[in-house]
Design a protein around this motif. Sequence first.
Motif, PDB file in Angstrom:
ATOM      1  N   LEU A   4      31.718  37.156  44.750  1.00 28.08           N
ATOM      2  CA  LEU A   4      32.575  37.217  43.645  1.00 28.08           C
ATOM      3  C   LEU A   4      32.099  35.448  43.144  1.00 28.08           C
ATOM      4  O   LEU A   4      32.539  35.190  42.054  1.00 28.08           O
ATOM      5  CB  LEU A   4      33.520  37.774  44.557  1.00 28.08           C
ATOM      6  CG  LEU A   4      33.897  38.845  44.862  1.00 28.08           C
ATOM      7  CD1 LEU A   4      35.415  39.315  45.057  1.00 28.08           C
ATOM      8  CD2 LEU A   4      34.169  39.140  43.461  1.00 28.08           C
ATOM      9  N   ASN A  53      39.110  38.703  38.438  1.00 28.62           N
ATOM     10  CA  ASN A  53      38.890  40.379  39.123  1.00 28.62           C
ATOM     11  C   ASN A  53      39.148  40.525  40.003  1.00 28.62           C
ATOM     12  O   ASN A  53      40.149  41.594  39.823  1.00 28.62           O
ATOM     13  CB  ASN A  53      38.360  41.002  37.820  1.00 28.62           C
ATOM     14  CG  ASN A  53      37.753  40.524  36.394  1.00 28.62           C
ATOM     15  OD1 ASN A  53      38.241  40.080  36.011  1.00 28.62           O
ATOM     16  ND2 ASN A  53      37.674  42.089  35.895  1.00 28.62           N
ATOM     17  N   TYR A  54      38.446  40.490  40.521  1.00 28.00           N
ATOM     18  CA  TYR A  54      38.732  41.221  42.304  1.00 28.00           C
ATOM     19  C   TYR A  54      39.972  40.696  42.272  1.00 28.00           C
ATOM     20  O   TYR A  54      41.172  41.629  42.848  1.00 28.00           O
ATOM     21  CB  TYR A  54      37.562  41.015  43.565  1.00 28.00           C
ATOM     22  CG  TYR A  54      37.919  41.445  44.642  1.00 28.00           C
ATOM     23  CD1 TYR A  54      38.242  42.161  45.140  1.00 28.00           C
ATOM     24  CD2 TYR A  54      39.465  40.220  45.953  1.00 28.00           C
ATOM     25  CE1 TYR A  54      37.442  42.421  46.289  1.00 28.00           C
ATOM     26  CE2 TYR A  54      39.307  40.417  46.917  1.00 28.00           C
ATOM     27  CZ  TYR A  54      38.560  41.873  47.224  1.00 28.00           C
ATOM     28  OH  TYR A  54      38.378  42.737  48.847  1.00 28.00           O
ATOM     29  N   ILE A  92      34.162  42.607  37.472  1.00 27.52           N
ATOM     30  CA  ILE A  92      33.722  41.982  38.918  1.00 27.52           C
ATOM     31  C   ILE A  92      32.425  41.538  38.989  1.00 27.52           C
ATOM     32  O   ILE A  92      32.554  40.156  38.686  1.00 27.52           O
ATOM     33  CB  ILE A  92      34.171  42.925  40.066  1.00 27.52           C
ATOM     34  CG1 ILE A  92      35.792  43.134  40.311  1.00 27.52           C
ATOM     35  CG2 ILE A  92      33.013  42.575  41.011  1.00 27.52           C
ATOM     36  CD1 ILE A  92      35.788  43.954  41.369  1.00 27.52           C
ATOM     37  N   SER A 143      35.392  36.725  41.188  1.00 26.16           N
ATOM     38  CA  SER A 143      36.809  36.765  42.191  1.00 26.16           C
ATOM     39  C   SER A 143      38.857  37.086  41.303  1.00 26.16           C
ATOM     40  O   SER A 143      38.529  37.637  41.666  1.00 26.16           O
ATOM     41  CB  SER A 143      36.290  35.669  43.001  1.00 26.16           C
ATOM     42  OG  SER A 143      36.988  34.707  42.171  1.00 26.16           O
ATOM     43  N   ILE A 200      32.036  41.984  47.483  1.00 26.06           N
ATOM     44  CA  ILE A 200      32.640  40.558  47.874  1.00 26.06           C
ATOM     45  C   ILE A 200      31.923  39.738  48.012  1.00 26.06           C
ATOM     46  O   ILE A 200      31.788  38.156  47.478  1.00 26.06           O
ATOM     47  CB  ILE A 200      33.372  40.952  49.096  1.00 26.06           C
ATOM     48  CG1 ILE A 200      34.617  41.481  49.209  1.00 26.06           C
ATOM     49  CG2 ILE A 200      34.117  39.136  49.983  1.00 26.06           C
ATOM     50  CD1 ILE A 200      35.665  41.843  50.623  1.00 26.06           C
TER      51      ILE A 200
END
Lengths: 169, 473
Positions: free
Chosen positions: B472, B75-76, B57, B73, B469
């Motif tokens: 990201l 990977n998220y 991430i 993002s 977040i």
Amino acid sequence: MTVDAILFFIVAAGAVASAVLMITGQNPVKSVLFLIVNFFCLAVLYLILHAQFIAIIQILVYAGAIMVLFLFVIMLLNLGTEEKHVDALNMKRSVAVILSCIVLFLILIAIGLPAAGTGGLPASALVNGTVETIGRDLFRQYLLPFEITSLLLLGAMVGVIVLAKKHFE
Amino acid sequence: MDLLTPHLLSIGPLLTLVAVALLVLLLESIITKSEPVSFWTSVAGLLVSIGIAVPGIAVHGSAFGGMLRTGGSANYFSIIFFICALLTIVFSRDYLKKRDSVFGEFYLLILFATVGMVLMAAAADLIIVFLGIELMSICLYVLAGFIRGSVLSNESSLKYFLLGAFATGFLLYGIALLYGSTGSTSITFLTEHFETYASSRLFLAGIGLLIVGLAFKIGAVPFHMWVPDVYQGAPTPVSGFMATGAKAAAFSIIIGLFAQRFVHGVQIGTLLAILAAASMILGNVVAIAQTNVKRMLAYSSIAHAGYMLTGLAAGNAYGRDGILFYLLAYAFMNLGAFGLISFMEQEGEKHLTFDDYAGLGTTKPFLAVLMSVFMFSLAGIPPFAGFFGKYYIFVGAVQADMTWLAIVGVLMSVVSVFYYLRLVMVMYFQDTLIGQTASYSASSAAFVVLAALILLGLGVFPSSLLAIITTLY
């Protein structure tokens, strides 16, 4: 008007006419045959654009393989002339026609009618359509999408077998 | 080191998942009675994939000549998909036994669909977007019809397939027009040069058609017609998978297109706002009238598509981060709810109405408490994670001068409390019906409890996830 342009208008008219005949026809086998005509017209359009590879693939894969499948399915299902369900469909059909016309109209505005048809092909298009350039792009820049396509086909194959197999163990 | 190795290393989670899927395929063909082996291989493979995706991430990069974005993002979202797939596979095993359809191919199709979703989230080129959507959708069409003896399941599959194919047509036409007007299919190129092309009507028409295709996948009004019927007929865990994983995957593309640089301008912002408002209003109002819990959750998922679109229409970092937070929280609450419904469901699509849950609070207090947690979270009542997701999204809308949209969203959330809490009320304040049974394994129960705990954890400590977040994009 060049030869290309004359050829384009003839073939394009053929493509539109066969597409309309395909969806208005009552007999499914006739519809499929009109679809083949349509595919051939498209192939000629690709040729005019110097996309030889796509043109050949269009005929081999669509007009050849996929159409044979269509015909097989239609014959296996043994469809007769379609019963007319005009009463139920009339209302929906007219709404659909109106909506389609609106979409067509909007797209024509978007494309800009007068602007289309001017210019001509860019120089790169003359070589882009050959098997050599497509192959080179496919195994360099588009290597990953090419490989993913194999996964897509594998997934689809598993799915079809799951749905169609008669007896699961 | 050769040229390919660094690219392959950077897409570790994707490759792991593909390897697991191919391994399951092999096991299925070699071993007789392969279902338990396939099940545990899939579960273990997904856990490993999550483990590989987490450290990535923090990294940002691209691979394969700008075809994929890696880390961040991508990977998220991958982690969200892996969690969805994991919960779905665990819940579906008990469920498939009940429906007499325990076959290892089910897990295989879930894994393939997840590969498609990961590709969608990582796509930096519209060609990858298309291939990912198709891979995901084709597997979902089959999964929806996996109970082959059930008429409802067949109907669900066929409906989803026909409408899905139609929507793909829009998507492809949009991609073609975008290529025609810009000469590129690269998402990075399109977002960087958005303002240059924004005056071109051909370009805008392409964007419009692309939005139609994606709005179908997320089930936003007016492209929502298929949602209730498909969710009702599909095997219950699959409905949960479609509502969470497939929706998050489609959102990952929309976010990648419009929220990476917030370039979409007034026209597209207004368009998204209208879709959002319509989805919130129709989804929530029609959900009130439902008697079948699966249909209720289907309309609720339409409404949730609306909440998330609100964050996009806002076009600022607040809204975007709100969606990213909400998508993860939504995965847990919705899959948890669908999981519990699949425990309760009986042969022949029975025990799916609100009345069948009467008195569950006294007969099965364990299930009733968990169901209440998910309903509270879906309604957006603190301290559960659903509240914070909505909060960030609506703050984003207010900051973007779209206060009207935020007001619609808050009002519709109030409406939604009515039908979510109706289920809770039925469970605790109505007399028990006879013949209530629930069947579930210890592992399923453990995962539902885990989902509920994570919802509570995210609700109490939202800032820990939000800190991740914000890095990201």
